[in-house]
Enzyme design. Sequence first.
Site, mmCIF file in Angstrom:
data_model
loop_
_atom_site.group_PDB
_atom_site.id
_atom_site.type_symbol
_atom_site.label_atom_id
_atom_site.label_comp_id
_atom_site.label_asym_id
_atom_site.label_seq_id
_atom_site.Cartn_x
_atom_site.Cartn_y
_atom_site.Cartn_z
ATOM 1 N N ASN A 104 0.835 -1.210 0.000
ATOM 2 C CA ASN A 104 0.000 0.000 0.000
ATOM 3 C C ASN A 104 0.862 1.249 0.000
ATOM 4 O O ASN A 104 2.006 1.250 0.464
ATOM 5 C CB ASN A 104 -0.938 0.001 1.205
ATOM 6 C CG ASN A 104 -1.941 -1.132 1.119
ATOM 7 O OD1 ASN A 104 -2.119 -1.706 0.049
ATOM 8 N ND2 ASN A 104 -2.563 -1.460 2.231
ATOM 9 N N ILE A 105 0.248 2.312 -0.489
ATOM 10 C CA ILE A 105 0.957 3.577 -0.639
ATOM 11 C C ILE A 105 0.293 4.646 0.216
ATOM 12 O O ILE A 105 0.536 5.833 0.061
ATOM 13 C CB ILE A 105 0.912 4.013 -2.127
ATOM 14 C CG1 ILE A 105 -0.554 4.066 -2.625
ATOM 15 C CG2 ILE A 105 1.711 3.052 -2.996
ATOM 16 C CD1 ILE A 105 -0.708 4.695 -4.000
ATOM 17 N N ASP A 106 -0.588 4.207 1.149
ATOM 18 C CA ASP A 106 -1.493 5.145 1.829
ATOM 19 C C ASP A 106 -1.016 5.630 3.189
ATOM 20 O O ASP A 106 -1.729 6.403 3.847
ATOM 21 C CB ASP A 106 -2.890 4.523 1.940
ATOM 22 C CG ASP A 106 -2.886 3.176 2.672
ATOM 23 O OD1 ASP A 106 -1.971 2.938 3.499
ATOM 24 O OD2 ASP A 106 -3.796 2.359 2.408
ATOM 25 N N HIS A 121 5.875 -0.496 -2.696
ATOM 26 C CA HIS A 121 5.436 0.346 -3.815
ATOM 27 C C HIS A 121 5.483 1.828 -3.473
ATOM 28 O O HIS A 121 4.738 2.629 -4.039
ATOM 29 C CB HIS A 121 4.016 -0.061 -4.251
ATOM 30 C CG HIS A 121 3.932 -1.480 -4.740
ATOM 31 N ND1 HIS A 121 2.766 -2.188 -4.824
ATOM 32 C CD2 HIS A 121 4.907 -2.326 -5.167
ATOM 33 C CE1 HIS A 121 3.025 -3.412 -5.294
ATOM 34 N NE2 HIS A 121 4.306 -3.508 -5.498
ATOM 35 N N CYS A 129 10.802 16.335 -6.993
ATOM 36 C CA CYS A 129 10.905 17.035 -8.274
ATOM 37 C C CYS A 129 11.681 16.163 -9.263
ATOM 38 O O CYS A 129 12.766 15.673 -8.943
ATOM 39 C CB CYS A 129 11.619 18.372 -8.073
ATOM 40 S SG CYS A 129 11.999 19.195 -9.624
ATOM 41 N N CYS A 132 15.160 18.675 -10.089
ATOM 42 C CA CYS A 132 16.205 18.962 -9.090
ATOM 43 C C CYS A 132 16.168 17.970 -7.918
ATOM 44 O O CYS A 132 16.993 18.049 -7.021
ATOM 45 C CB CYS A 132 16.087 20.403 -8.586
ATOM 46 S SG CYS A 132 14.741 20.670 -7.426
ATOM 47 N N CYS A 157 12.498 24.968 -8.709
ATOM 48 C CA CYS A 157 12.968 25.069 -10.098
ATOM 49 C C CYS A 157 11.850 24.996 -11.130
ATOM 50 O O CYS A 157 12.112 25.060 -12.326
ATOM 51 C CB CYS A 157 13.992 23.962 -10.369
ATOM 52 S SG CYS A 157 13.261 22.344 -10.623
ATOM 53 N N ASN A 220 -8.177 -12.906 3.943
ATOM 54 C CA ASN A 220 -8.628 -12.175 2.745
ATOM 55 C C ASN A 220 -10.124 -12.380 2.546
ATOM 56 O O ASN A 220 -10.676 -13.399 2.949
ATOM 57 C CB ASN A 220 -7.870 -12.662 1.506
ATOM 58 C CG ASN A 220 -7.752 -11.600 0.428
ATOM 59 O OD1 ASN A 220 -7.197 -10.539 0.674
ATOM 60 N ND2 ASN A 220 -8.302 -11.859 -0.745
ATOM 61 N N GLU A 222 -11.716 -12.803 -0.246
ATOM 62 C CA GLU A 222 -12.013 -13.848 -1.221
ATOM 63 C C GLU A 222 -10.770 -14.700 -1.461
ATOM 64 O O GLU A 222 -9.697 -14.393 -0.932
ATOM 65 C CB GLU A 222 -12.492 -13.231 -2.539
ATOM 66 C CG GLU A 222 -11.579 -12.151 -3.044
ATOM 67 C CD GLU A 222 -12.140 -11.377 -4.231
ATOM 68 O OE1 GLU A 222 -11.352 -11.068 -5.146
ATOM 69 O OE2 GLU A 222 -13.347 -11.094 -4.238
#
Length: 247
Positions: A104-106, A121, A129, A132, A157, A220, A222
């Site tokens: 997860n990226i949360d 991930h 940026c 730079c 920049c 899980n 499913e």
Amino acid sequence: MSDDNAIDLAQRIIKDSKRIIALTGAGISVDSGIPDFRSEGGLWERYDPHEYATYDSFLVDPSKFWTMGQELADLILKAQPNEAHIALANLEKTGKLRGVITQNIDNLHQTAGSKNVIELHGNYLRAYCMDCHHEYADNEIHRRVINGEIPPKCDKCGGILKSEAVLFNEPLPEKAMEEAVALCRNCDLMIVIGTSLTVYPAAFLPQLAKNSGAKIILVNLEGTNRDNVADVVLRGRASNIVPRILE
Ligand code: NAD
Ligand code: ZN
């Protein structure tokens, strides 16, 4: 095995384990209001991630990603950790849980209080940026995106900013992968929560832990195509099952 027997067995395995790790996916955050790639009516129905979140398309036209990112930022900034994130953070405090490997990226594991979080991930909230390499760690960028600055640009920049979330076709952070493999090789139990185990290399990690002698508990909603690796399979919502097995 009945549901109650499976819960009992999971509780016994957890009690007997000393070096536990967790592997989590989008499913653990669904009860916090962030849909996974499968749920109907969610963000991903309107923005196919294979179209809006590939590295190549970002390089051609970053506005596309950030247009989706505007809605994603709103979802993520509003989300709070649920009982499953909190139960894992509490287990780490007892010393039994060595770390959480997440797809997860949360940022919700960190918000819940987990310290050793390995992000395979990346993290949506951090940005940098492209020109730079100045890093933006706070939510300021996402507030600007929510207010319509698409794509967001660097204060230093004027370069295009990219979220640190790993896009499709973008290489994974090497250090995170190395740390994940080391944890898998040294655990005696892996609890897999809310992942379809279809995205590599995360999908391979339960087998790696198993080959190193660990037991596997899989939680899980499913079936996954890796259920056969698990010693116990618990079907249900992470926010319900995880606190029960860790109580
Ligand atoms: P996935 O969408 O492929 O699988 C999620 C799994 O969770 C499904 O098998 C589903 O049945 C299950 N699930 C749904 N709700 C659940 C619940 N309440 N409790 C338990 N299980 C539940 O997600 P994935 O395996 O993590 O991989 C897909 C990719 O999507 C990853 O690369 C990840 O980076 C990205 N992603 C991240 C987020 C996030 O950060 N919250 C959200 C969506 C997608
Ligand atoms: Zn810059």
